[in-house]
Design a protein around this motif. Structure first.
Motif, PDB file in Angstrom:
ATOM      1  N   CYS A   1      37.123  -3.311 -19.254  1.00 26.09           N
ATOM      2  CA  CYS A   1      37.142  -4.766 -19.435  1.00 26.09           C
ATOM      3  C   CYS A   1      37.761  -5.439 -18.211  1.00 26.09           C
ATOM      4  O   CYS A   1      38.835  -5.054 -17.767  1.00 26.09           O
ATOM      5  CB  CYS A   1      37.920  -5.125 -20.698  1.00 26.09           C
ATOM      6  SG  CYS A   1      38.033  -6.902 -20.989  1.00 26.09           S
TER       7      CYS A   1
ATOM      8  N   ALA B   1      34.115  -1.409 -26.792  1.00 28.17           N
ATOM      9  CA  ALA B   1      33.336  -2.643 -26.721  1.00 28.17           C
ATOM     10  C   ALA B   1      32.150  -2.548 -27.668  1.00 28.17           C
ATOM     11  O   ALA B   1      31.698  -1.457 -28.017  1.00 28.17           O
ATOM     12  CB  ALA B   1      32.849  -2.883 -25.293  1.00 28.17           C
TER      13      ALA B   1
ATOM     14  N   CYS C   1      34.346  -7.249 -25.774  1.00 25.26           N
ATOM     15  CA  CYS C   1      35.452  -6.303 -25.748  1.00 25.26           C
ATOM     16  C   CYS C   1      36.145  -6.412 -27.102  1.00 25.26           C
ATOM     17  O   CYS C   1      36.448  -7.512 -27.567  1.00 25.26           O
ATOM     18  CB  CYS C   1      36.412  -6.673 -24.623  1.00 25.26           C
ATOM     19  SG  CYS C   1      38.017  -5.841 -24.700  1.00 25.26           S
TER      20      CYS C   1
ATOM     21  N   PHE D   1      32.725  -7.110 -19.152  1.00 25.53           N
ATOM     22  CA  PHE D   1      33.134  -5.703 -19.077  1.00 25.53           C
ATOM     23  C   PHE D   1      31.985  -4.868 -18.541  1.00 25.53           C
ATOM     24  O   PHE D   1      30.840  -5.299 -18.526  1.00 25.53           O
ATOM     25  CB  PHE D   1      33.600  -5.176 -20.435  1.00 25.53           C
ATOM     26  CG  PHE D   1      32.567  -5.253 -21.526  1.00 25.53           C
ATOM     27  CD1 PHE D   1      31.600  -4.263 -21.671  1.00 25.53           C
ATOM     28  CD2 PHE D   1      32.569  -6.314 -22.426  1.00 25.53           C
ATOM     29  CE1 PHE D   1      30.655  -4.336 -22.676  1.00 25.53           C
ATOM     30  CE2 PHE D   1      31.631  -6.395 -23.429  1.00 25.53           C
ATOM     31  CZ  PHE D   1      30.675  -5.403 -23.556  1.00 25.53           C
TER      32      PHE D   1
END
Length: 142
Positions: free
Chosen positions: A44, A53, A70, A78
């Motif tokens: 992230c 995630a 996330c 991310f």
């Protein structure tokens, strides 16, 4: 038994493992139905750590939401950590393996540590995590 996989950035030193994606994960739908899902391992940009995630395919199918998040901070910024395929001739070498992944925050190369232990987790030893349809943690049970 689960295999611990470790990662480290060669430039800034941020490091982590696949531990955030261990254990059962559930969405709780509006009708209180529990839907089991498998999160993806990601790095992230906001947390600057390795996290669980959402999978965009699942969020799109369940919630008509094209944006995965996330599961720690809710950001959609991310990088998914792709499975690392180490060539056979490298398996006996104990040094970390250089991947093709670049850390978005600093530009460093992500290295994969494959000489890590297998860990035994008895059934029920991992926390169960429940999330709402927006990817926010509702509760965590150990």
């Amino acid at each position: 038994m689960v295999k611990l996989e470790s990662y480290v950035c060669s430039k800034c030193g941020v490091s982590g493992s696949n531990r955030p994606v261990w254990g059962p994960f559930y969405y709780i739908l509006d009708d209180k139905t529990k839907v089991n899902f498998r999160p993806l391992l990601a790095l992230c940009n906001e947390c600057n750590k390795f996290v669980a995630a959402e999978n965009e395919n699942i969020t799109n199918e369940l919630f008509s939401r094209n944006e995965a998040r996330c599961l720690s901070c809710g950001s959609n910024q991310f990088m998914n950590i792709e499975p690392v395929n180490i060539p056979r001739d490298r398996l006996l070498i104990k040094a970390p393996f250089r991947t093709t992944m670049i850390h978005p925050n600093c530009g460093g190369r992500i290295y994969f540590e494959h000489d890590t232990p297998y860990l035994f987790y008895p059934l029920g030893a991992l926390e169960i995590q429940y999330f709402d349809k927006e990817g926010r943690l509702i509760k965590q049970i150990q």
